[in-house]
Design an enzyme around this catalytic site. Structure first.
Site, PDB file in Angstrom:
ATOM      1  N   ASN A   9       0.864  -1.186   0.000  1.00  0.00           N
ATOM      2  CA  ASN A   9       0.000   0.000   0.000  1.00  0.00           C
ATOM      3  C   ASN A   9       0.899   1.233   0.000  1.00  0.00           C
ATOM      4  OD1 ASN A   9      -1.808   2.044   0.540  1.00  0.00           O
ATOM      5  ND2 ASN A   9      -2.291   1.362   2.631  1.00  0.00           N
ATOM      6  N   LYS A  11      -0.060   4.238  -0.213  1.00  0.00           N
ATOM      7  CA  LYS A  11      -0.748   5.395   0.397  1.00  0.00           C
ATOM      8  C   LYS A  11      -0.580   6.629  -0.505  1.00  0.00           C
ATOM      9  CE  LYS A  11       0.161   3.279   4.825  1.00  0.00           C
ATOM     10  NZ  LYS A  11       0.159   3.445   6.261  1.00  0.00           N
ATOM     11  N   HIS A  93      -9.341   0.713   5.276  1.00  0.00           N
ATOM     12  CA  HIS A  93      -8.047   0.906   5.946  1.00  0.00           C
ATOM     13  C   HIS A  93      -8.272   1.827   7.140  1.00  0.00           C
ATOM     14  CE1 HIS A  93      -3.960   2.238   6.714  1.00  0.00           C
ATOM     15  NE2 HIS A  93      -3.554   1.188   6.032  1.00  0.00           N
ATOM     16  N   GLU A  95      -6.708   4.240   8.216  1.00  0.00           N
ATOM     17  CA  GLU A  95      -6.525   5.676   7.929  1.00  0.00           C
ATOM     18  C   GLU A  95      -7.776   6.257   7.282  1.00  0.00           C
ATOM     19  OE1 GLU A  95      -2.814   5.315   5.817  1.00  0.00           O
ATOM     20  OE2 GLU A  95      -1.816   4.766   7.686  1.00  0.00           O
ATOM     21  N   GLU A 163      -5.041  -5.552  10.710  1.00  0.00           N
ATOM     22  CA  GLU A 163      -4.032  -4.509  10.897  1.00  0.00           C
ATOM     23  C   GLU A 163      -4.288  -3.775  12.212  1.00  0.00           C
ATOM     24  OE1 GLU A 163      -2.175  -3.230   6.952  1.00  0.00           O
ATOM     25  OE2 GLU A 163      -3.933  -1.991   7.243  1.00  0.00           O
ATOM     26  N   GLY A 169       2.774   1.774  10.722  1.00  0.00           N
ATOM     27  CA  GLY A 169       3.745   2.856  10.559  1.00  0.00           C
ATOM     28  C   GLY A 169       4.486   3.220  11.833  1.00  0.00           C
ATOM     29  N   SER A 209       3.755  -2.645  10.197  1.00  0.00           N
ATOM     30  CA  SER A 209       5.201  -2.645  10.396  1.00  0.00           C
ATOM     31  C   SER A 209       5.888  -3.949   9.981  1.00  0.00           C
ATOM     32  CB  SER A 209       5.542  -2.286  11.852  1.00  0.00           C
ATOM     33  OG  SER A 209       5.121  -0.953  12.131  1.00  0.00           O
TER      34      SER A 209
HETATM   35  C1  PEP Z   1      -0.606  -0.140   6.206  1.00  0.00           C
HETATM   36  O1  PEP Z   1      -0.724   1.077   6.115  1.00  0.00           O
HETATM   37  O2  PEP Z   1      -1.501  -0.887   5.779  1.00  0.00           O
HETATM   38  C2  PEP Z   1       0.589  -0.653   6.839  1.00  0.00           C
HETATM   39  C3  PEP Z   1       0.593  -1.897   7.221  1.00  0.00           C
HETATM   40  O3  PEP Z   1       1.634   0.237   6.993  1.00  0.00           O
HETATM   41  P1  PEP Z   1       3.110  -0.114   7.572  1.00  0.00           P
HETATM   42  O4  PEP Z   1       3.549  -1.397   6.913  1.00  0.00           O
HETATM   43  O5  PEP Z   1       3.932   1.055   7.161  1.00  0.00           O
HETATM   44  O6  PEP Z   1       2.954  -0.270   9.039  1.00  0.00           O
END
Ligand code: PEP
Length: 250
Positions: A9, A11, A93, A95, A163, A169, A209
């Site tokens: 992703n 973003k 997601h 976000e 997630e 992040g 992460s």
């Molecule tokens: C995400 O935004 O779906 C995500 C898993 O981000 P990151 O891998 O940067 O934690």
């Protein structure tokens, strides 16, 4: 047998110059057994799909509107994304749930439209740190799963991504026991609602992460069929080893 999936992703990152990175990834993944998916910003979808023609990398989108067309300034329909070369779309997601107030109901409506347009809906669920500290993780994730998945969920139409919001992040990753607990529970909820055959065909991703350094232990957890990766999907040199770890776990 569920095919493993490594989904990236991007973003709100990347302009045309990022397509070089995508070409590098396609080259690095030319022998991948797992499905590899990159979800760039919508502005790059068409060009990204062209870069990945005849490669192992597919292209996905990061959101869609729940309507098929109409007066929705600035939004994109699932059909438009499909037309631009997307094969999948990330929905719900955290976000988007936080920044745009998306509810489970919104996510379910979007998923129905996405599936009708021929896209695989990658539906995200996950608890906040407050939820986890209050011991509510399973309740929160179960409720999101129940509310966000449409009735026409199947192994080809839907992928579920667990997630934890606090792991996105941040560099913080749940323990393998914590991941296992949620993934086992997700599978059990899917079996209850859709029956064993359908439930066992639905892929469950872990996201939050994931990096080359922790991918191997995460992919060894039962019911983890791959990963949804943010930051580490931006560079081929970071994402290709995650794909390799997934292949090695198969
Ligand atoms: C995400 O935004 O779906 C995500 C898993 O981000 P990151 O891998 O940067 O934690």
């Amino acid at each position: 047998m569920r095919r493993k999936l490594a989904a990236g992703n991007w973003k709100m990152n990347g302009t045309a110059s990022a397509l070089t990175e995508l070409g590098n990834l396609a080259y690095s993944c030319k022998s991948a057994k797992a499905e590899v998916l990159i979800c760039p910003p919508a502005t790059l979808l068409y060009r990204a799909a062209n870069v990945c023609v005849d490669s192992k990398v597919s292209i996905g989108a990061q959101d869609c509107h729940n309507a098929t067309y109409g007066a929705h300034t600035g939004d994109l329909s699932a059909e438009m994304l499909h037309d631009a070369g997307a094969t999948a779309v990330i929905l719900g997601h955290s976000e988007r749930r936080a920044d745009h107030g998306e509810t489970d109901e919104t996510v379910r409506a979007k998923a129905k439209t996405a599936i009708a347009a021929g896209l695989t809906a990658i539906i995200c669920v996950g608890e906040t740190l407050n939820d986890r500290e209050a011991g509510k993780t399973l309740d929160v994730v179960r409720a999101q799963l129940a509310g966000s998945l449409p009735d026409d969920t199947s192994g080809t139409t839907v992928v579920v991504a667990y997630e934890p919001v606090w792991a996105i992040g941040t560099g913080k990753v749940p323990t393998v026991e914590q991941i296992a607990e949620v993934h086992n529970d997700l599978r059990a909820s899917l079996v209850k609602r859709f029956g064993g055959e359908t439930a066992n065909a639905i892929r469950l991703l872990y996201g939050g992460s994931v990096k080359a350094g922790n991918a191997k232990e995460i992919f060894a957890v039962a019911h983890v069929d791959g990963a949804l990766v943010g930051g580490a999907s931006l560079k081929a040199a970071d994402f290709a080893p995650i794909v390799a770890a997934l292949d090695a776990s198969a």
